[in-house]
Design an enzyme around this catalytic site. Structure first.
Site, mmCIF file in Angstrom:
data_model
loop_
_atom_site.group_PDB
_atom_site.id
_atom_site.type_symbol
_atom_site.label_atom_id
_atom_site.label_comp_id
_atom_site.label_asym_id
_atom_site.label_seq_id
_atom_site.Cartn_x
_atom_site.Cartn_y
_atom_site.Cartn_z
ATOM 1 C CB THR A 122 -0.902 -0.015 1.261
ATOM 2 O OG1 THR A 122 -1.409 1.287 1.494
ATOM 3 C CG2 THR A 122 -0.125 -0.416 2.499
ATOM 4 C CG ASP A 123 -1.122 4.989 -0.970
ATOM 5 O OD1 ASP A 123 -1.685 4.308 -0.100
ATOM 6 O OD2 ASP A 123 -1.685 5.923 -1.581
ATOM 7 C CD GLU A 124 -3.489 3.254 4.145
ATOM 8 O OE1 GLU A 124 -3.436 3.238 5.379
ATOM 9 O OE2 GLU A 124 -4.537 3.022 3.505
ATOM 10 C CE LYS A 163 0.227 -4.735 3.004
ATOM 11 N NZ LYS A 163 -0.132 -6.095 2.506
ATOM 12 C CE1 TYR A 211 -3.225 -2.818 5.716
ATOM 13 C CE2 TYR A 211 -3.247 -0.474 5.225
ATOM 14 C CZ TYR A 211 -3.236 -1.783 4.795
ATOM 15 O OH TYR A 211 -3.238 -2.063 3.447
HETATM 16 P P1 NAD Z 1 -9.445 -7.697 2.371
HETATM 17 O O1 NAD Z 1 -9.439 -7.406 3.835
HETATM 18 O O2 NAD Z 1 -10.685 -7.443 1.588
HETATM 19 O O3 NAD Z 1 -9.041 -9.221 2.115
HETATM 20 C C1 NAD Z 1 -8.012 -9.855 2.802
HETATM 21 C C2 NAD Z 1 -8.133 -11.350 2.553
HETATM 22 O O4 NAD Z 1 -7.046 -12.002 3.240
HETATM 23 C C3 NAD Z 1 -9.430 -11.955 3.116
HETATM 24 O O5 NAD Z 1 -9.982 -12.838 2.186
HETATM 25 C C4 NAD Z 1 -8.978 -12.689 4.369
HETATM 26 O O6 NAD Z 1 -9.792 -13.811 4.689
HETATM 27 C C5 NAD Z 1 -7.563 -13.103 3.978
HETATM 28 N N1 NAD Z 1 -6.702 -13.297 5.162
HETATM 29 C C6 NAD Z 1 -6.530 -12.448 6.208
HETATM 30 N N2 NAD Z 1 -5.681 -12.984 7.105
HETATM 31 C C7 NAD Z 1 -5.297 -14.186 6.599
HETATM 32 C C8 NAD Z 1 -4.420 -15.206 7.060
HETATM 33 N N3 NAD Z 1 -3.772 -15.082 8.227
HETATM 34 N N4 NAD Z 1 -4.260 -16.310 6.288
HETATM 35 C C9 NAD Z 1 -4.929 -16.438 5.106
HETATM 36 N N5 NAD Z 1 -5.766 -15.511 4.627
HETATM 37 C C10 NAD Z 1 -5.951 -14.395 5.364
HETATM 38 O O7 NAD Z 1 -8.225 -6.869 1.804
HETATM 39 P P2 NAD Z 1 -8.020 -6.196 0.360
HETATM 40 O O8 NAD Z 1 -8.573 -4.821 0.408
HETATM 41 O O9 NAD Z 1 -8.457 -7.147 -0.665
HETATM 42 O O10 NAD Z 1 -6.435 -6.059 0.340
HETATM 43 C C11 NAD Z 1 -5.622 -7.095 -0.227
HETATM 44 C C12 NAD Z 1 -4.172 -6.645 -0.150
HETATM 45 O O11 NAD Z 1 -4.008 -5.413 -0.849
HETATM 46 C C13 NAD Z 1 -3.675 -6.394 1.268
HETATM 47 O O12 NAD Z 1 -2.363 -6.876 1.349
HETATM 48 C C14 NAD Z 1 -3.717 -4.880 1.405
HETATM 49 O O13 NAD Z 1 -2.752 -4.436 2.317
HETATM 50 C C15 NAD Z 1 -3.389 -4.453 -0.010
HETATM 51 N N6 NAD Z 1 -3.903 -3.142 -0.438
HETATM 52 C C16 NAD Z 1 -5.230 -2.838 -0.284
HETATM 53 C C17 NAD Z 1 -5.694 -1.615 -0.762
HETATM 54 C C18 NAD Z 1 -7.153 -1.261 -0.656
HETATM 55 O O14 NAD Z 1 -7.532 -0.135 -1.025
HETATM 56 N N7 NAD Z 1 -8.024 -2.145 -0.224
HETATM 57 C C19 NAD Z 1 -4.817 -0.700 -1.361
HETATM 58 C C20 NAD Z 1 -3.467 -1.058 -1.504
HETATM 59 C C21 NAD Z 1 -3.022 -2.290 -1.045
HETATM 60 P P1 TYD Z 2 -10.654 3.846 4.389
HETATM 61 O O1 TYD Z 2 -11.596 3.410 3.336
HETATM 62 O O2 TYD Z 2 -10.752 3.208 5.744
HETATM 63 O O3 TYD Z 2 -9.192 3.690 3.781
HETATM 64 P P2 TYD Z 2 -7.756 4.187 4.369
HETATM 65 O O4 TYD Z 2 -7.920 4.633 5.756
HETATM 66 O O5 TYD Z 2 -6.944 2.947 4.283
HETATM 67 O O6 TYD Z 2 -7.319 5.272 3.445
HETATM 68 O O7 TYD Z 2 -10.817 5.409 4.588
HETATM 69 C C1 TYD Z 2 -10.642 6.317 3.509
HETATM 70 C C2 TYD Z 2 -10.741 7.727 4.093
HETATM 71 O O8 TYD Z 2 -12.091 7.950 4.557
HETATM 72 C C3 TYD Z 2 -9.854 7.979 5.291
HETATM 73 O O9 TYD Z 2 -9.406 9.322 5.254
HETATM 74 C C4 TYD Z 2 -10.767 7.772 6.486
HETATM 75 C C5 TYD Z 2 -12.101 8.256 5.962
HETATM 76 N N1 TYD Z 2 -13.312 7.622 6.502
HETATM 77 C C6 TYD Z 2 -14.364 8.411 7.006
HETATM 78 O O10 TYD Z 2 -14.299 9.652 7.032
HETATM 79 N N2 TYD Z 2 -15.483 7.765 7.461
HETATM 80 C C7 TYD Z 2 -15.586 6.415 7.461
HETATM 81 O O11 TYD Z 2 -16.636 5.875 7.921
HETATM 82 C C8 TYD Z 2 -14.509 5.624 6.940
HETATM 83 C C9 TYD Z 2 -14.578 4.123 6.932
HETATM 84 C C10 TYD Z 2 -13.387 6.275 6.467
#
Ligand code: NAD
Ligand code: TYD
Length: 356
Positions: A137-139, A166, A162
């Site tokens: 992630t960019d975070e 990462k 989180y």
């Molecule tokens: P998500 O929470 O929707 O899915 C995570 C999946 O991992 C789930 O299916 C969960 O059951 C599985 N999981 C969790 N712990 C586990 C374990 N110990 N063993 C096996 N499986 C396990 O997450 P996502 O949004 O799909 O994110 C996927 C990846 O992308 C993550 O690594 C996250 O850090 C990264 N990412 C997410 C975003 C975003 O915007 N969602 C952006 C950049 C990077």
């Molecule tokens: P989120 O979807 O949790 O992603 P991330 O924190 O990983 O960027 O949140 C996106 C942005 O929205 C973040 O600035 C937090 C804000 N946010 C709210 O203001 N209200 C909400 O209920 C949630 C879930 C997030």
């Protein structure tokens, strides 16, 4: 170009992992096998892959309910399926949840990644025709002020449990490349949105709350900024990196699409109102400012010139179209929502907001 036969996808039942599996089967010419290892936490949902399991189950698609921390079980899968590429999505992924309970984040994101690296190192030895691709992630880069961007060489400065977990996993992946010559690539992407996203994250949470007439919680002053990318475009970036990314390198992926949270939520109110024939001004009355998230990162913005220039990756969809597609997906998938809504985790979120 790398060509792989047997992909091990961790976390394939979550939001991005499931979209990636759909993407491989439906939008690429990949002809090998996909082995999905997911322990199905609250965020993992087998319904995200129903059609894939029906069409390709036990022929080209295999599912194992397994924790990435289980060395023996995953080593067995690695060997049995002759895995030549691992794409590691599995993670605890929600910042708010990491604030309330960081332990799972340390265990899955750090120890789980370490475990997979150890298995890959042992089973693959000194092979060069294999790849460990790590999704991040960019975070990890921390928080930006009003100007500037994250580059691949921006110093890591994570602020939440989180993002720290990462960051630690990224460093481990990189260390295995430098120390053991394990072939790795890493991609660091901005906020994704699209189908199958668990409604704890901003966009699906707001869509569902609008549909249910519930308050739309805006943290702090609402002027926090995120860069949004359609999930399919993240999938294509991952696939390009897996096929052609330079070993040992990191690629930033982003939408070049910055939105203030409050502006985005107002826009979502208008679009959901449009599709459901509601009065947008009435819908906007649901917007409720709530206590801020502790350590809330002000702004994220990605510079993704490297993947554009080196791998010729481009995003395919503009944000407005992608959001409309996403809203329509949630409107057309009521059963999926009912199923997710019936789980305990959303009750936890509701309680958390009530107590804010
Ligand atoms: P998500 O929470 O929707 O899915 C995570 C999946 O991992 C789930 O299916 C969960 O059951 C599985 N999981 C969790 N712990 C586990 C374990 N110990 N063993 C096996 N499986 C396990 O997450 P996502 O949004 O799909 O994110 C996927 C990846 O992308 C993550 O690594 C996250 O850090 C990264 N990412 C997410 C975003 C975003 O915007 N969602 C952006 C950049 C990077
Ligand atoms: P989120 O979807 O949790 O992603 P991330 O924190 O990983 O960027 O949140 C996106 C942005 O929205 C973040 O600035 C937090 C804000 N946010 C709210 O203001 N209200 C909400 O209920 C949630 C879930 C997030």
């Amino acid at each position: 170009m790398r060509i792989f036969k047997n992909l091990l996808i961790t976390g394939g039942s979550g939001f991005i992992g499931a979209n990636f599996i759909h993407y491989l089967f439906e939008k690429t010419d990949f002809s090998g096998n996909i082995i999905n290892v997911d322990c199905l936490t609250y965020a993992g949902n087998p319904n995200n892959l129903t059609e894939i399991a029906e069409k390709h189950g036990n022929t080209r698609y295999f599912f194992f309910k397994e924790n990435v921390q289980n060395y023996e079980a995953i080593e067995k899968i690695f060997t049995q399926f002759e895995i030549d590429c691992l794409i590691h999505f599995a993670a605890e992924s929600h910042v708010d949840r990491s604030i309330f309970g960081p332990k799972d984040f340390i265990e899955t994101n750090i120890v789980g990644t370490f475990n997979l690296l150890e298995i890959a190192r042992k089973v693959w030895g000194s092979r060069e025709d294999v790849l460990f691709h790590h999704i991040s992630t960019d975070e990890v880069y921390g928080s930006l002020g009003e100007t500037g961007f994250f580059y691949e060489n921006t110093a890591y400065d994570p602020r939440s449990p989180y993002s720290s977990s990462k960051a630690a996993s990224d460093h481990l992946v990189s260390a295995y490349f430098h120390t053991y010559k394990l072939p790795v690539t890493i991609s660091n992407c901005s906020n994704n949105y699209g189908a199958y996203q668990f409604p704890e994250k901003l966009i699906p949470l707001m869509i569902l709350n609008i549909l249910e007439g519930k308050p739309l919680p805006i943290y702090g002053d609402g002027k926090y900024i995120r860069d949004w990318l359609f999930v399919d475009d993240h999938c294509s970036a991952i696939w390009e990196t897996v096929k052609r990314g330079k070993t040992g390198e990191t690629y930033n992926v982003g939408g070049e699409n910055e939105w203030e949270n409050i502006k985005l939520v107002n826009y979502l109110c208008e679009r959901v109102a449009f599709f459901t024939e509601k009065d947008p001004n009435e819908v906007k009355k649901l917007i409720t400012y709530v206590k801020d998230r502790p350590g809330h990162d002000r702004r994220y913005a990605i510079n993704c010139d490297k993947i554009k220039n080196e791998l010729n990756w481009r995003q395919s969809l503009d944000f407005e179209t992608g959001l409309d597609e996403t809203i329509k997906w949630y409107l057309n998938n009521k059963e999926w929502i009912e199923n997710v809504r019936s789980g305990d985790y959303l009750k936890w979120i509701d309680k958390n907001y009530t107590e804010r």
